[in-house]
Enzyme design. Sequence first.
Site, short mmCIF file in Angstrom:
data_model
loop_
_atom_site.label_atom_id
_atom_site.label_comp_id
_atom_site.label_asym_id
_atom_site.label_seq_id
_atom_site.Cartn_x
_atom_site.Cartn_y
_atom_site.Cartn_z
N GLU A 1 0.82 -1.21 0.00
CA GLU A 1 0.00 0.00 0.00
C GLU A 1 0.86 1.26 0.00
O GLU A 1 1.82 1.37 0.76
CB GLU A 1 -0.91 0.00 1.24
CG GLU A 1 -1.80 1.23 1.35
CD GLU A 1 -2.71 1.15 2.56
OE1 GLU A 1 -3.46 0.14 2.65
OE2 GLU A 1 -2.66 2.06 3.42
N PHE B 1 0.66 5.83 -0.43
CA PHE B 1 -0.19 7.00 -0.43
C PHE B 1 0.43 8.07 -1.33
O PHE B 1 1.65 8.09 -1.51
CB PHE B 1 -0.39 7.54 0.99
CG PHE B 1 0.86 8.11 1.62
CD1 PHE B 1 1.21 9.44 1.45
CD2 PHE B 1 1.68 7.31 2.41
CE1 PHE B 1 2.36 9.96 2.03
CE2 PHE B 1 2.83 7.82 3.01
CZ PHE B 1 3.17 9.15 2.81
N TRP C 1 -6.82 6.96 -0.79
CA TRP C 1 -7.69 8.03 -1.28
C TRP C 1 -8.01 8.91 -0.09
O TRP C 1 -8.58 8.46 0.89
CB TRP C 1 -8.95 7.39 -1.84
CG TRP C 1 -9.98 8.31 -2.42
CD1 TRP C 1 -10.98 8.97 -1.76
CD2 TRP C 1 -10.14 8.65 -3.81
NE1 TRP C 1 -11.74 9.69 -2.64
CE2 TRP C 1 -11.25 9.52 -3.91
CE3 TRP C 1 -9.45 8.30 -4.97
CZ2 TRP C 1 -11.69 10.04 -5.12
CZ3 TRP C 1 -9.88 8.83 -6.17
CH2 TRP C 1 -10.99 9.68 -6.25
N HIS D 1 -8.19 2.84 -3.47
CA HIS D 1 -9.09 3.05 -2.34
C HIS D 1 -10.14 4.09 -2.73
O HIS D 1 -9.84 5.04 -3.45
CB HIS D 1 -8.33 3.56 -1.12
CG HIS D 1 -7.32 2.59 -0.59
ND1 HIS D 1 -6.94 2.57 0.74
CD2 HIS D 1 -6.62 1.60 -1.18
CE1 HIS D 1 -6.04 1.62 0.94
NE2 HIS D 1 -5.83 1.03 -0.23
N GLY E 1 -14.47 5.44 5.33
CA GLY E 1 -13.56 6.55 5.61
C GLY E 1 -13.73 7.08 7.01
O GLY E 1 -14.73 6.80 7.69
#
Length: 576
Positions: free
Chosen positions: A20, A22, A52, A80, A111
């Site tokens: 993962e 970002f 996201w 995401h 979220g």
Amino acid sequence: MKLIEKIACYNSSHPFYTFEFFPPRTDQGFENLLPRIVRLSNLNPLAISVTWGAGGNTKDSSLNLAELTQSEYHLDTILHLTCTNMEKGMVDDALRAAKERGIQNILALRGDPPRGKEEWIPIDPRFQHALDLVTYIRSHPEFSSYFCIGVAGHPDHLKVDAGADFIITQLFYDEDQFISWIRKVREKGITIPIMPGIMPIQTYQSFVRLTKLTGTKVPAEVIELNPVQHDDQVIKNYGVELTVKMIRRITRETDIAGVHFCTLNLEKSVQRVLESLQWTGSSTQLAPNKLIEGPASGTMTPTTASNTATLALANINILPTQTEAGSGELNKADSWDDFPNGRWGDFKSPAYGAQGPWGNNGFHQWGNPQTLDDLTAMFLKYLHSEISTTPFSSDPIFEESKLILTHLQKLTERGWWTVGSQPAVDGVESSDPVVGWGPTNGYVFQKSFVEFFCSEKDLKAIENKVGEKGEGWVHYYAANSKGDCISNVPEDGRNAVTWGVFSGQELIQTTIIERQSFLAWKEEAFGIWADWASFYRPDSPERKLLERVHDELWLVSVIHHDFKGVEALWTFLIDE
């Protein structure tokens, strides 16, 4: 390719894994993340995922990153997608943009609440839960058969019934809890693939912050990291060992077929974990029998090293971090930003800004300020440890800040609300429990700096003082919410304010203050004022005050380059 199809076709002697990432907060960080992803792709992940931001606040950068990894680097990418602040039409736009880029995998999430809100409140009533997002995609003629959909691992498994294809769990460090949970999931007849979310501990502070924000249960033996919290290298090594131990047990006692690594955009720890598990074919391995085990539980426990000796975890096989022969930017690229990365890290790092303030703390806890004096009182209470957080810091005041507490108090009483600072340090041992960091066999240095909010009138006085009395020792940045920025630092200037010298390694600079990082933080800082204002009803005294602060004050950062002069910055700022 759809992840569920790749899992069905996967044929290897070891479980698969995904990584993962970002979107970094700066252009340079974005550019430096791409070669890092390429290097990690050589470890053959089954897929990678891109986060996201809440309400799509990283929409463009998330889509750009996902498009590059999917189309240019041919890495199957999971995008995401959250419900938070997603207005009507935004979900369709995001799904259509993903489809146009060839992205077939979505991780559907509710979220977190927007910053400062105690409760999650939907903007579009159609999307109140991740379940709604899954149901919507599955019922949409344009998207239904195109996307493979994953959800987060929660006790509410109705999301699976809505059409989810796989589950990625929240981060955890309690193996017993996870093993018990997955058995209950299987007993309910849920058979889709489940990937545990794993994050190797990188630094003690980031670990504490993460577990605090997520409410993750932490076993007692992990909490006992406290005695070695100041040795970043030992913490990092322990994080690798703990992750290896967790994965070995989980893969032995459950039916999971793969693991999801949250990388924080760093690469070395994940690489070391996979090498230790012998999942990469690399010859560099951590010996399984080097784990520290309790007498009966098989859990790892850190030592309680003396306060003057090297802090270490007894018997742990420490992998070296120095670079290959012929050191250079290319050879050290995997670990050049290993040590503290955050708001005051290196803006060029892919990990820059990974731990931004501070998410989901409700603003109610800081009272109902109606005057500037009320705000001054709040910041003073924080300095005096009467409150443990402010909207600008999720942590209690650090021991390091207590070394300059008197000075911070004087500035705050003047109405200069301090939100960041450090004392000058001249060659203190890196094992020092207050200002030390990195490997223990070295020395650390710091230039003093302080960051605060003040009025435009006070800023003008500071500017004049720097020009008249700074004598080249003092640099500053100042910016307001309107986008104005003034500084006496050259456009391409970079102020290294924290660095260390260690045996067998190049000099390491962990904290750099320059224009782009300051402006990135400025946007977030004034966003906090705006969010705090929106917490109160229109026309209320609190809202009027906070909107005035947002509109009129300046964020200022002042650096003094005389790191041998412990009082230099404070004498310069405070003396009339």
